[in-house]
Design a protein around this motif. Structure first.
Motif, PDB file in Angstrom:
ATOM      1  N   LYS A 165       0.032  41.431 108.251  1.00 53.17           N
ATOM      2  CA  LYS A 165       1.154  40.259 108.575  1.00 53.17           C
ATOM      3  C   LYS A 165       1.443  39.433 109.151  1.00 53.17           C
ATOM      4  CE  LYS A 165       4.926  43.301 108.836  1.00 53.17           C
ATOM      5  NZ  LYS A 165       6.301  43.817 108.039  1.00 53.17           N
ATOM      6  N   PRO A 166       2.178  38.514 108.801  1.00 58.73           N
ATOM      7  CA  PRO A 166       2.297  37.292 109.890  1.00 58.73           C
ATOM      8  C   PRO A 166       3.912  37.658 110.759  1.00 58.73           C
ATOM      9  CG  PRO A 166       2.130  36.542 107.104  1.00 58.73           C
ATOM     10  CD  PRO A 166       2.418  38.014 107.625  1.00 58.73           C
ATOM     11  N   LEU A 167       3.738  37.347 111.950  1.00 55.60           N
ATOM     12  CA  LEU A 167       4.447  37.524 112.800  1.00 55.60           C
ATOM     13  C   LEU A 167       5.028  36.692 112.438  1.00 55.60           C
ATOM     14  CD1 LEU A 167       4.957  39.009 115.142  1.00 55.60           C
ATOM     15  CD2 LEU A 167       4.273  36.757 116.745  1.00 55.60           C
ATOM     16  N   LEU A 212       5.162  24.942 111.044  1.00 52.62           N
ATOM     17  CA  LEU A 212       4.807  25.317 109.280  1.00 52.62           C
ATOM     18  C   LEU A 212       3.523  25.918 109.242  1.00 52.62           C
ATOM     19  CD1 LEU A 212       7.513  22.536 108.183  1.00 52.62           C
ATOM     20  CD2 LEU A 212       7.405  25.574 107.291  1.00 52.62           C
ATOM     21  N   SER A 213       2.858  24.396 110.102  1.00 57.98           N
ATOM     22  CA  SER A 213       1.314  24.213 110.102  1.00 57.98           C
ATOM     23  C   SER A 213       0.670  25.522 110.211  1.00 57.98           C
ATOM     24  CB  SER A 213       0.420  23.397 111.505  1.00 57.98           C
ATOM     25  OG  SER A 213       0.851  23.332 112.409  1.00 57.98           O
ATOM     26  N   MET A 214       1.383  26.679 111.067  1.00 60.94           N
ATOM     27  CA  MET A 214       0.707  27.240 111.395  1.00 60.94           C
ATOM     28  C   MET A 214       0.855  28.911 110.533  1.00 60.94           C
ATOM     29  SD  MET A 214      -0.397  27.432 114.106  1.00 60.94           S
ATOM     30  CE  MET A 214      -0.601  26.720 116.059  1.00 60.94           C
ATOM     31  N   GLU A 215       1.508  28.627 109.528  1.00 65.42           N
ATOM     32  CA  GLU A 215       1.215  29.816 108.049  1.00 65.42           C
ATOM     33  C   GLU A 215      -0.188  29.777 108.074  1.00 65.42           C
ATOM     34  OE1 GLU A 215       4.587  29.921 105.682  1.00 65.42           O
ATOM     35  OE2 GLU A 215       3.740  27.987 105.347  1.00 65.42           O
ATOM     36  N   PRO A 216      -1.121  31.314 107.488  1.00 67.38           N
ATOM     37  CA  PRO A 216      -0.444  32.443 107.588  1.00 67.38           C
ATOM     38  C   PRO A 216      -0.290  33.181 108.648  1.00 67.38           C
ATOM     39  CG  PRO A 216      -2.705  33.157 106.460  1.00 67.38           C
ATOM     40  CD  PRO A 216      -2.343  31.369 107.005  1.00 67.38           C
ATOM     41  N   PRO A 220       6.771  31.233 109.516  1.00 68.78           N
ATOM     42  CA  PRO A 220       7.748  29.906 110.251  1.00 68.78           C
ATOM     43  C   PRO A 220       9.306  30.243 109.813  1.00 68.78           C
ATOM     44  CG  PRO A 220       6.747  29.214 108.734  1.00 68.78           C
ATOM     45  CD  PRO A 220       6.438  31.313 108.521  1.00 68.78           C
ATOM     46  N   ILE A 221      11.068  30.587 110.131  1.00 70.72           N
ATOM     47  CA  ILE A 221      11.647  30.229 110.302  1.00 70.72           C
ATOM     48  C   ILE A 221      12.789  29.225 111.048  1.00 70.72           C
ATOM     49  CG2 ILE A 221      13.568  31.862 110.096  1.00 70.72           C
ATOM     50  CD1 ILE A 221      11.409  34.041 110.435  1.00 70.72           C
ATOM     51  N   MET A 272      13.977  38.192 111.037  1.00 67.89           N
ATOM     52  CA  MET A 272      13.175  39.339 111.024  1.00 67.89           C
ATOM     53  C   MET A 272      12.122  40.549 110.466  1.00 67.89           C
ATOM     54  SD  MET A 272      12.188  37.576 114.275  1.00 67.89           S
ATOM     55  CE  MET A 272      12.372  36.161 113.712  1.00 67.89           C
ATOM     56  N   ASP A 273      13.026  40.767 109.814  1.00 68.96           N
ATOM     57  CA  ASP A 273      12.449  41.846 109.659  1.00 68.96           C
ATOM     58  C   ASP A 273      12.406  41.963 107.630  1.00 68.96           C
ATOM     59  OD1 ASP A 273      14.855  42.721 108.916  1.00 68.96           O
ATOM     60  OD2 ASP A 273      14.508  44.624 109.445  1.00 68.96           O
ATOM     61  N   ARG A 274      12.564  40.383 107.527  1.00 68.53           N
ATOM     62  CA  ARG A 274      13.036  40.300 105.864  1.00 68.53           C
ATOM     63  C   ARG A 274      11.534  38.559 105.520  1.00 68.53           C
ATOM     64  NH1 ARG A 274      19.153  40.222 104.674  1.00 68.53           N
ATOM     65  NH2 ARG A 274      19.728  41.698 105.570  1.00 68.53           N
ATOM     66  N   ASP A 275      10.647  40.108 105.222  1.00 68.00           N
ATOM     67  CA  ASP A 275       9.440  39.374 104.646  1.00 68.00           C
ATOM     68  C   ASP A 275       9.180  37.784 103.620  1.00 68.00           C
ATOM     69  OD1 ASP A 275       8.072  40.741 106.436  1.00 68.00           O
ATOM     70  OD2 ASP A 275       7.472  41.961 104.755  1.00 68.00           O
ATOM     71  N   THR A 276      11.169  38.122 102.394  1.00 68.77           N
ATOM     72  CA  THR A 276      11.195  36.407 101.966  1.00 68.77           C
ATOM     73  C   THR A 276      11.440  35.245 102.615  1.00 68.77           C
ATOM     74  OG1 THR A 276      12.594  37.583 101.010  1.00 68.77           O
ATOM     75  CG2 THR A 276      10.404  38.284 100.231  1.00 68.77           C
ATOM     76  N   VAL A 277      12.051  35.879 104.537  1.00 62.97           N
ATOM     77  CA  VAL A 277      13.002  34.546 104.954  1.00 62.97           C
ATOM     78  C   VAL A 277      11.317  33.641 105.208  1.00 62.97           C
ATOM     79  CG1 VAL A 277      14.115  34.000 105.902  1.00 62.97           C
ATOM     80  CG2 VAL A 277      14.715  35.642 105.259  1.00 62.97           C
ATOM     81  N   SER A 278      11.080  32.583 104.632  1.00 62.89           N
ATOM     82  CA  SER A 278      10.529  31.698 105.475  1.00 62.89           C
ATOM     83  C   SER A 278      10.903  30.517 105.309  1.00 62.89           C
ATOM     84  CB  SER A 278       9.116  32.129 104.569  1.00 62.89           C
ATOM     85  OG  SER A 278       8.073  30.297 105.717  1.00 62.89           O
ATOM     86  N   GLY A 279      10.969  28.679 106.200  1.00 63.37           N
ATOM     87  CA  GLY A 279      11.039  27.754 106.318  1.00 63.37           C
ATOM     88  C   GLY A 279      12.094  27.580 106.335  1.00 63.37           C
ATOM     89  N   VAL A 280      13.042  26.220 106.056  1.00 59.49           N
ATOM     90  CA  VAL A 280      14.206  26.179 106.790  1.00 59.49           C
ATOM     91  C   VAL A 280      15.590  26.822 106.142  1.00 59.49           C
ATOM     92  CG1 VAL A 280      15.833  23.707 106.358  1.00 59.49           C
ATOM     93  CG2 VAL A 280      13.815  23.545 106.740  1.00 59.49           C
ATOM     94  N   GLN A 281      16.488  27.475 107.069  1.00 57.75           N
ATOM     95  CA  GLN A 281      16.842  28.076 106.814  1.00 57.75           C
ATOM     96  C   GLN A 281      18.796  27.126 107.113  1.00 57.75           C
ATOM     97  OE1 GLN A 281      16.982  31.181 105.143  1.00 57.75           O
ATOM     98  NE2 GLN A 281      14.987  30.075 106.003  1.00 57.75           N
TER      99      GLN A 281
END
Length: 291
Positions: A165-167, A212-216, A220-221, A272-281
């Motif tokens: 899974k993604p880091l 952002l270009s490094m998904e998946p 990225p957070i 870090m351990d919430r897989d649904t958190v991604s992108g701009v916060q």
């Protein structure tokens, strides 16, 4: 317009290792009750970085910090069992060598500075920096923000290749980096923003785009705080913080509400351990991660 008032550790050559110890270990106060792996905090001896390290320990992580300083200013009295390394994140190998030791479950980048040497305002970092850092002639937005960010992203992507899974990789950006996306933001940046601030934002945006270009391979957070403050720090700029609160309250779309360093660090670690958190916060998402 003033950007993020937060001190982030600079970087320097030679990789050296320290273990901060004391009679009172934060590990015994872990909120999770179990270990979650290791986190690499780049800039872990700065104002934000130190708080991130402490929060990570509370959440059940082992922590490695890489910074130019190596040890934080209060290392003698530190109660955090953090693995402090002295090294230069402008050299990709300094980051890769640590990650290749294995066991890392996330990377957080909080290296940066508000005024670089080319701005002509570098001497004022002593006043706006929570850790009192001063830039040298090689400390520019391009080297301290963009280059260290690119190196960290590339090293993390190489380390994460082949994982199931993604880091998670968290980058500390700035609310003002999102000005082009909000009403009035483009005009503020074009007509009211000094040249040094435009260079500051350009470096932040370059790292955001790269991440952002490094998904998946990476998750990225991107945290975008405005002013960062701490009520227990005499360095906190209460007047600008108050002005940002008022500007946000009256509805200025290009002014985000300030956040405490404690809330920001908590949000970054919990991402870090919430897989649904991604992108701009932004500040609202930072609030949600603190709930």
């Amino acid at each position: 317009a003033m950007c993020v008032l937060v001190a982030k550790a600079f970087v320097q050559p030679s990789l050296t290792r320290y273990i901060s110890t004391s009679s009172r270990s934060l590990t015994t106060m872990s909120l999770s009750g179990k270990k979650k792996g290791k986190l690499l905090v780049l800039g872990g001896t700065g104002f934000l970085g130190q708080t991130i390290c402490k929060r990570a320990l509370l959440e059940g992580y082992d922590v490695t910090s890489l910074s130019r300083r190596g040890l934080p200013p209060d290392a003698v009295e530190s109660s955090a069992p953090v693995d402090y390394r002295t090294g230069d994140a402008r050299e990709k190998e300094s980051i890769s060598d640590i990650l290749n030791e294995g066991g890392y479950t996330g990377v957080l980048h909080c290296i940066g500075l508000l005024f670089d040497d080319e701005s002509g305002l570098g001497q004022y970092n002593a006043f706006v920096s929570g850790s009192g850092s001063l830039p040298d002639s090689k400390s520019t937005y391009d080297t301290i923000t963009r280059l260290t960010g690119f190196n960290a992203i590339e090293a993390a992507a190489e380390y994460a290749e082949g994982r199931d899974k993604p880091l998670p990789f968290c980058f500390t950006s700035a609310a003002e980096a999102g000005w082009p996306d909000v009403r009035g933001g483009k005009q503020v940046e074009r007509f009211l923003t000094p040249k040094w601030l435009r260079r500051y934002l350009s470096a932040k945006r370059a790292v955001e785009k790269k991440l952002l270009s490094m998904e998946p391979t990476l998750r990225p957070i991107i945290v975008r705080p405005s002013l960062i403050y701490s009520l227990d720090r005499p360095q906190a700029a209460y007047i600008p913080v108050g002005a940002f609160f008022v500007g946000n309250k009256v509805g200025l779309p290009f002014v985000d509400r300030p956040v405490t360093v404690q809330a920001l660090a908590c949000a970054m670690i919990r991402s870090m351990d919430r897989d649904t958190v991604s992108g701009v916060q932004r500040y609202k998402e930072i609030d949600q991660l603190n709930q």
